[in-house]
Design a protein around this motif. Structure first.
Motif, mmCIF file in Angstrom:
data_model
loop_
_atom_site.group_PDB
_atom_site.id
_atom_site.type_symbol
_atom_site.label_atom_id
_atom_site.label_comp_id
_atom_site.label_asym_id
_atom_site.label_seq_id
_atom_site.Cartn_x
_atom_site.Cartn_y
_atom_site.Cartn_z
ATOM 1 N N GLY A 10 84.928 -7.149 14.661
ATOM 2 C CA GLY A 10 84.738 -6.755 13.392
ATOM 3 C C GLY A 10 84.905 -7.683 11.993
ATOM 4 O O GLY A 10 85.268 -8.788 12.484
ATOM 5 N N PHE A 11 84.909 -7.116 10.923
ATOM 6 C CA PHE A 11 84.895 -7.826 9.949
ATOM 7 C C PHE A 11 86.164 -8.409 9.801
ATOM 8 O O PHE A 11 86.530 -9.644 9.613
ATOM 9 N N VAL A 31 89.431 -7.374 22.549
ATOM 10 C CA VAL A 31 88.854 -6.204 23.080
ATOM 11 C C VAL A 31 88.067 -5.337 22.076
ATOM 12 O O VAL A 31 88.631 -5.024 21.073
ATOM 13 N N ASP A 32 86.868 -5.487 22.413
ATOM 14 C CA ASP A 32 85.775 -4.684 21.676
ATOM 15 C C ASP A 32 84.459 -4.215 21.975
ATOM 16 O O ASP A 32 84.128 -4.736 23.038
ATOM 17 N N ALA A 37 79.154 -2.263 14.193
ATOM 18 C CA ALA A 37 79.841 -3.010 13.102
ATOM 19 C C ALA A 37 80.408 -4.347 13.799
ATOM 20 O O ALA A 37 80.953 -5.164 13.096
ATOM 21 N N CYS A 194 96.621 -1.927 3.991
ATOM 22 C CA CYS A 194 96.018 -2.927 2.897
ATOM 23 C C CYS A 194 94.870 -2.007 2.102
ATOM 24 O O CYS A 194 94.422 -0.951 2.390
ATOM 25 N N ASN A 196 90.992 -2.772 0.312
ATOM 26 C CA ASN A 196 89.865 -3.115 0.542
ATOM 27 C C ASN A 196 89.537 -4.382 0.524
ATOM 28 O O ASN A 196 90.110 -5.225 -0.368
HETATM 29 N N1 LIG Z 1 87.317 -3.542 5.654
HETATM 30 C C1 LIG Z 1 88.353 -2.794 4.861
HETATM 31 O O1 LIG Z 1 88.199 -3.245 3.626
HETATM 32 C C2 LIG Z 1 89.567 -2.215 5.555
HETATM 33 C C3 LIG Z 1 90.532 -1.856 4.366
HETATM 34 C C4 LIG Z 1 91.663 -1.132 4.890
HETATM 35 C C5 LIG Z 1 91.752 -1.029 6.368
HETATM 36 N N2 LIG Z 1 91.220 -1.286 7.257
HETATM 37 C C6 LIG Z 1 91.241 -1.179 8.681
HETATM 38 O O2 LIG Z 1 91.168 -2.472 9.470
HETATM 39 C C7 LIG Z 1 90.767 -2.475 10.691
HETATM 40 C C8 LIG Z 1 89.560 -3.424 10.770
HETATM 41 O O3 LIG Z 1 88.373 -2.998 9.666
HETATM 42 P P1 LIG Z 1 87.062 -3.707 9.651
HETATM 43 O O4 LIG Z 1 86.614 -3.606 8.270
HETATM 44 O O5 LIG Z 1 87.213 -5.114 10.390
HETATM 45 O O6 LIG Z 1 86.161 -2.675 10.525
HETATM 46 P P2 LIG Z 1 84.848 -2.948 11.217
HETATM 47 O O7 LIG Z 1 84.019 -1.684 11.329
HETATM 48 O O8 LIG Z 1 84.311 -4.230 10.482
HETATM 49 O O9 LIG Z 1 84.997 -3.464 12.449
HETATM 50 C C9 LIG Z 1 85.276 -2.526 13.647
HETATM 51 C C10 LIG Z 1 85.464 -3.265 14.907
HETATM 52 O O10 LIG Z 1 86.172 -2.376 15.957
HETATM 53 C C11 LIG Z 1 85.003 -2.149 17.039
HETATM 54 N N3 LIG Z 1 85.363 -0.666 17.465
HETATM 55 C C12 LIG Z 1 84.839 0.211 17.180
HETATM 56 N N4 LIG Z 1 85.044 1.242 17.972
HETATM 57 C C13 LIG Z 1 85.719 0.804 19.161
HETATM 58 C C14 LIG Z 1 86.140 1.553 20.127
HETATM 59 N N5 LIG Z 1 86.142 2.645 20.582
HETATM 60 N N6 LIG Z 1 86.716 0.251 20.976
HETATM 61 C C15 LIG Z 1 86.581 -0.851 20.946
HETATM 62 N N7 LIG Z 1 86.121 -1.352 19.812
HETATM 63 C C16 LIG Z 1 85.924 -0.490 18.825
HETATM 64 C C17 LIG Z 1 83.934 -2.434 16.605
HETATM 65 O O11 LIG Z 1 83.062 -2.900 17.420
HETATM 66 C C18 LIG Z 1 84.000 -3.495 15.435
HETATM 67 O O12 LIG Z 1 84.031 -4.932 16.025
HETATM 68 C C19 LIG Z 1 90.193 -1.082 10.781
HETATM 69 O O13 LIG Z 1 91.415 -0.433 11.481
HETATM 70 C C20 LIG Z 1 90.004 -0.392 9.374
HETATM 71 O O14 LIG Z 1 90.626 1.055 9.140
HETATM 72 C C21 LIG Z 1 89.768 -2.023 6.677
#
Ligand SMILES: NC(=O)c1ccc[n+]([C@@H]2O[C@H](COP(=O)([O-])OP(=O)(O)OC[C@H]3O[C@@H](n4cnc5c(N)ncnc54)[C@H](O)[C@@H]3O)[C@@H](O)[C@H]2O)c1
Length: 259
Positions: A10-11, A31-32, A37, A194, A196
């Motif tokens: 993910g991001f 593990v993904d 996403a 955290c 955004n």
């Molecule tokens: N992006 C933000 O601005 C932000 C801000 C605060 C907190 N967060 C938290 O940080 C974490 C990462 O956010 P992100 O923006 O990288 O999310 P994202 O949506 O870009 O990535 C999520 C990743 O999790 C994987 N995934 C989803 N469901 C899954 C499952 N059941 N089993 C295994 N893998 C699975 C997806 O394939 C993806 O690679 C999240 O927990 C999110 O709540 C994100």
């Protein structure tokens, strides 16, 4: 040390994996499930490294999680896998309940069963780091509604939870589970919340890349409501460094806000 990172395609997860492989001698097991996403292209810089391994698996799959812990024997977990897009949580909340709440529970139990079999020294150095959002705290008052003389209010680690979307409610639930596993079982967990994030490999439907792509195409820029919302933005690579610092130096039982 060997770190099991969930959601590493993910991001934010991919920024964490790139940071660890490029700047430390640690090993990473990513593990993904590769939902819409997840994108392995975010990891091409590091995926050939001998310290990197990938497991295509769903955190809700108990047997797969137990096998992965038994095979890889990690020293720590950084849990980022989640459904993360607020708008999608409004149109389809089920996946958010499943991955963010049930998936976190399955992962906690697989990790705790593995941890219970470690020796005392390994047990006390083990960490389960849960990555969450400041959206669990709800909204801050708009600065225009706040007396100019007073300092702007900020969320702190002691702010009461007041989530307002299916996404933030599911993340709040997972934070509570992670803290309960520490209090109930002595399992060494840490939570970070955290603001955004923005930066490289951001999914194009999120606000900053969407606005940039629309602007480049000469299309209209989407604005929520009257456009008076204010957000705190965190550069994703700064966040990845902060997460690694918390995971290696933070204290079990603590919560750290990152903004
Ligand atoms: N992006 C933000 O601005 C932000 C801000 C605060 C907190 N967060 C938290 O940080 C974490 C990462 O956010 P992100 O923006 O990288 O999310 P994202 O949506 O870009 O990535 C999520 C990743 O999790 C994987 N995934 C989803 N469901 C899954 C499952 N059941 N089993 C295994 N893998 C699975 C997806 O394939 C993806 O690679 C999240 O927990 C999110 O709540 C994100």
């Amino acid at each position: 040390m060997k770190i099991l990172v969930t959601g590493g395609a993910g991001f934010i997860g991919s920024a964490v994996v790139r940071h660890i492989i490029k700047n430390t001698q640690d090993e990473v097991v990513n593990v993904d499930k590769l939902t819409y996403a997840g994108n392995l292209e975010s990891l091409v810089e590091v995926s050939d490294n001998v310290r990197y391994a990938f497991e295509h698996a769903d955190i809700c799959d108990k047997e797969a999680m137990e096998r992965i812990f038994a095979e890889h024997k990690p020293d720590a977990v950084m849990h980022l896998a989640a459904e993360s897009h607020v708008d999608r949580s409004i149109t389809g909340p089920a996946a958010f309940i499943e991955t963010n709440i049930v998936g976190t529970y399955v992962l906690l139990e697989a990790a705790r069963a593995y941890w219970s079999g470690l020796n005392e020294a390994e047990k006390s150095s083990f960490r389960f780091h849960h990555i969450s959002t400041d959206e669990v705290y709800g909204d801050l008052p708009h600065p225009d509604e706040h007396p100019a003389s007073a300092e702007l209010p900020l969320f702190t680690e002691k702010t009461a939870y007041a989530p307002s979307s299916p996404y933030s409610a599911s993340k709040a639930s997972s934070d509570h589970l992670v803290r309960a596993w520490l209090r109930t079982y002595g399992f060494p967990t840490i939570v970070t919340n955290c603001s955004n994030n923005y930066g490289p490999f951001h999914f194009p439907e999120k606000l900053i890349p969407l606005v940039i792509l629309n602007a480049l195409d000469g299309k209209a820029l989407p604005i929520y409501g009257k456009g008076d919302q204010i957000r705190d933005w965190l550069y994703v690579e700064d966040h990845a460094r902060a997460l690694y610092t918390v995971m290696t130096k933070g204290k079990p039982g603590e919560t750290y806000n990152i903004g």
